[in-house]
Design an enzyme around this catalytic site. Structure first.
Site, PDB file in Angstrom:
ATOM      1  N   PRO A  17      63.938   6.708 -46.210  1.00 33.43           N
ATOM      2  CA  PRO A  17      62.613   7.247 -45.931  1.00 33.43           C
ATOM      3  C   PRO A  17      61.480   6.995 -47.059  1.00 33.43           C
ATOM      4  O   PRO A  17      60.328   6.882 -46.817  1.00 33.43           O
ATOM      5  CB  PRO A  17      62.881   8.786 -46.065  1.00 33.43           C
ATOM      6  CG  PRO A  17      64.168   8.989 -45.780  1.00 33.43           C
ATOM      7  CD  PRO A  17      64.973   7.745 -46.410  1.00 33.43           C
ATOM      8  N   GLU A  50      71.943  13.026 -48.280  1.00 34.74           N
ATOM      9  CA  GLU A  50      70.397  13.201 -48.771  1.00 34.74           C
ATOM     10  C   GLU A  50      69.970  11.690 -49.298  1.00 34.74           C
ATOM     11  O   GLU A  50      68.777  11.717 -49.724  1.00 34.74           O
ATOM     12  CB  GLU A  50      70.599  14.354 -49.985  1.00 34.74           C
ATOM     13  CG  GLU A  50      70.308  15.691 -49.398  1.00 34.74           C
ATOM     14  CD  GLU A  50      69.565  15.965 -48.204  1.00 34.74           C
ATOM     15  OE1 GLU A  50      68.443  15.848 -48.553  1.00 34.74           O
ATOM     16  OE2 GLU A  50      70.040  16.271 -47.277  1.00 34.74           O
ATOM     17  N   ARG A 110      65.188 -10.254 -31.349  1.00 33.08           N
ATOM     18  CA  ARG A 110      64.293 -10.961 -30.108  1.00 33.08           C
ATOM     19  C   ARG A 110      63.514 -11.671 -30.386  1.00 33.08           C
ATOM     20  O   ARG A 110      62.842 -12.456 -29.616  1.00 33.08           O
ATOM     21  CB  ARG A 110      63.736  -9.615 -29.222  1.00 33.08           C
ATOM     22  CG  ARG A 110      62.595  -8.911 -30.015  1.00 33.08           C
ATOM     23  CD  ARG A 110      62.136  -7.641 -29.298  1.00 33.08           C
ATOM     24  NE  ARG A 110      61.299  -8.193 -28.129  1.00 33.08           N
ATOM     25  CZ  ARG A 110      60.005  -8.748 -28.261  1.00 33.08           C
ATOM     26  NH1 ARG A 110      59.523  -8.826 -29.661  1.00 33.08           N
ATOM     27  NH2 ARG A 110      59.255  -8.969 -27.485  1.00 33.08           N
ATOM     28  N   ASP A 148      52.931 -12.878 -30.119  1.00 32.40           N
ATOM     29  CA  ASP A 148      51.532 -12.440 -30.674  1.00 32.40           C
ATOM     30  C   ASP A 148      51.308 -10.912 -30.384  1.00 32.40           C
ATOM     31  O   ASP A 148      50.278 -10.455 -30.681  1.00 32.40           O
ATOM     32  CB  ASP A 148      50.513 -13.468 -30.445  1.00 32.40           C
ATOM     33  CG  ASP A 148      50.705 -14.853 -30.418  1.00 32.40           C
ATOM     34  OD1 ASP A 148      50.089 -15.509 -30.953  1.00 32.40           O
ATOM     35  OD2 ASP A 148      51.604 -14.828 -29.523  1.00 32.40           O
TER      36      ASP A 148
HETATM   37  C1  9D3 Z   1      65.397  17.382 -48.266  1.00 31.24           C
HETATM   38  C2  9D3 Z   1      64.793  15.966 -47.561  1.00 31.24           C
HETATM   39  N1  9D3 Z   1      65.377  15.165 -46.774  1.00 31.24           N
HETATM   40  C3  9D3 Z   1      66.241  15.712 -45.738  1.00 31.24           C
HETATM   41  C4  9D3 Z   1      65.347  16.582 -44.762  1.00 31.24           C
HETATM   42  C5  9D3 Z   1      65.363  14.038 -47.289  1.00 31.24           C
HETATM   43  C6  9D3 Z   1      66.006  12.959 -46.410  1.00 31.24           C
HETATM   44  C7  9D3 Z   1      67.279  12.464 -46.792  1.00 31.24           C
HETATM   45  C8  9D3 Z   1      68.012  11.330 -45.860  1.00 31.24           C
HETATM   46  C9  9D3 Z   1      65.458  12.515 -45.121  1.00 31.24           C
HETATM   47  C10 9D3 Z   1      66.269  11.710 -44.283  1.00 31.24           C
HETATM   48  C11 9D3 Z   1      67.236  11.137 -44.718  1.00 31.24           C
HETATM   49  C12 9D3 Z   1      67.995  10.261 -43.687  1.00 31.24           C
HETATM   50  N2  9D3 Z   1      66.979   9.109 -43.290  1.00 31.24           N
HETATM   51  C13 9D3 Z   1      67.252   7.849 -43.363  1.00 31.24           C
HETATM   52  O1  9D3 Z   1      68.266   7.404 -43.868  1.00 31.24           O
HETATM   53  C14 9D3 Z   1      66.172   6.828 -42.968  1.00 31.24           C
HETATM   54  C15 9D3 Z   1      65.034   7.131 -42.183  1.00 31.24           C
HETATM   55  C16 9D3 Z   1      64.415   8.419 -42.107  1.00 31.24           C
HETATM   56  O2  9D3 Z   1      64.700   9.674 -42.196  1.00 31.24           O
HETATM   57  N3  9D3 Z   1      63.213   8.214 -41.333  1.00 31.24           N
HETATM   58  C17 9D3 Z   1      62.511   7.183 -41.199  1.00 31.24           C
HETATM   59  N4  9D3 Z   1      62.922   5.842 -41.373  1.00 31.24           N
HETATM   60  C18 9D3 Z   1      64.292   5.904 -42.090  1.00 31.24           C
HETATM   61  S1  9D3 Z   1      65.103   4.626 -42.867  1.00 31.24           S
HETATM   62  C19 9D3 Z   1      66.382   5.773 -43.110  1.00 31.24           C
END
Ligand code: 9D3
Length: 262
Positions: free
Chosen positions: A88, A115, A153, A168
């Site tokens: 994230p 997490e 793709r 494009d």
């Molecule tokens: C306590 C806050 N979190 C949990 C609600 C943080 C959190 C940790 C791990 C939020 C998401 C994740 C797992 N997400 C991913 O591995 C992830 C992700 C995403 O959650 N949203 C958008 N793109 C991605 S890329 C990897």
């Protein structure tokens, strides 16, 4: 192009590569996919990949040692590849990044779970991070699949048309026009007449207009950032004039007062 995916859910990634365009890309040799189970690189009888966070709190953290060993294994098969963590915290994925990635010969995609990964891994073993956007997934696997899907793709030959003109279609920042197939009437709703007419120039013009109208209605932000073609500027000006006329009609005390009329 070679993809090495590091995950504790290898079966998800295998399934993704085993049908549709992804499978074809693999069979044609355009894409090579390798999946490494992080658990295979964990120690001990239980091959544990996660542990409790220092400082306390809920949730678990991916242990650094199995990740480090899995990345080392991945690099043996893809020595030039950048290590990309799906997280994230990453750069927001978009079509421009998909284009960029599609020019690389190899990528290593590391899928976090729980997490997240121990910060020392992201600091020392990861080259950059990619996020799909501001919503919460349960792990990086779905994001890795999105990244691979959008990238594969774009590879030459994968979609049939070698010089994919569609490349494009999102960089030029327009939504697609509406699509219709048979039958010509479905549940009382007709396919636009012009599409049945066989007039290819008129059809192309209708599609460009429809694409612009849909973009204006659903994603006006795309029009604000991109440059408009002369035809698009003319269309928008014509609509603008028409809207002005309607507004003037209203303000002028109602040349067409039909309250609630239909
Ligand atoms: C306590 C806050 N979190 C949990 C609600 C943080 C959190 C940790 C791990 C939020 C998401 C994740 C797992 N997400 C991913 O591995 C992830 C992700 C995403 O959650 N949203 C958008 N793109 C991605 S890329 C990897």
């Amino acid at each position: 192009m070679k993809f090495v995916v590091l995950t504790i859910f290898p079966e998800l990634i295998e399934a993704f590569w085993s049908s549709g365009i992804m499978r074809r890309a693999r069979e044609s040799g355009a894409a090579i996919a390798k999946v490494i189970n992080i658990r295979d690189h964990a120690q001990g009888r239980h091959q544990v990949t996660d542990d409790r966070p220092y400082g306390g709190g809920c949730g678990m953290v991916m242990k650094p040692e199995p990740l480090s060993a899995a990345i080392r294994a991945a690099k043996q098969g893809a020595p030039q590849a950048p290590v990309i963590l799906l997280s994230p915290q990453g750069r927001r994925f978009d079509q421009a990044l998909a284009q960029e990635l599609s020019t690389r010969p190899e990528l290593i995609l590391l899928c976090g779970r729980y997490e997240g990964v121990d910060e020392r891994v992201s600091e020392t073993l990861v080259d950059f991070e990619i996020s799909l956007g501001d919503f919460v997934l349960t792990g990086g696997e779905v994001a890795a699949m999105a990244v691979m899907d959008a990238t594969v793709r774009l590879l030459p030959g994968v979609l049939g048309n070698e010089d994919s003109a569609d490349q494009d279609s999102f960089c030029n920042q327009r939504l697609d026009h509406a699509h219709f197939t048979r039958p010509p009437e479905f549940e009382g709703r007709q396919v636009p007449e012009v599409l049945l007419s066989g007039h290819h120039d008129l059809i192309a013009q209708w599609r460009r207009t429809d694409a612009l109208l849909r973009t204006f209605a659903k994603r006006p932000d795309l029009l604000r950032q991109g440059r408009l073609s002369d035809e698009e500027s003319a269309l928008l000006r014509a609509w603008h004039r028409e809207i002005e006329c309607i507004l003037r009609g209203q303000a002028g005390g109602g040349s067409d007062p039909s309250p609630g009329g239909r």
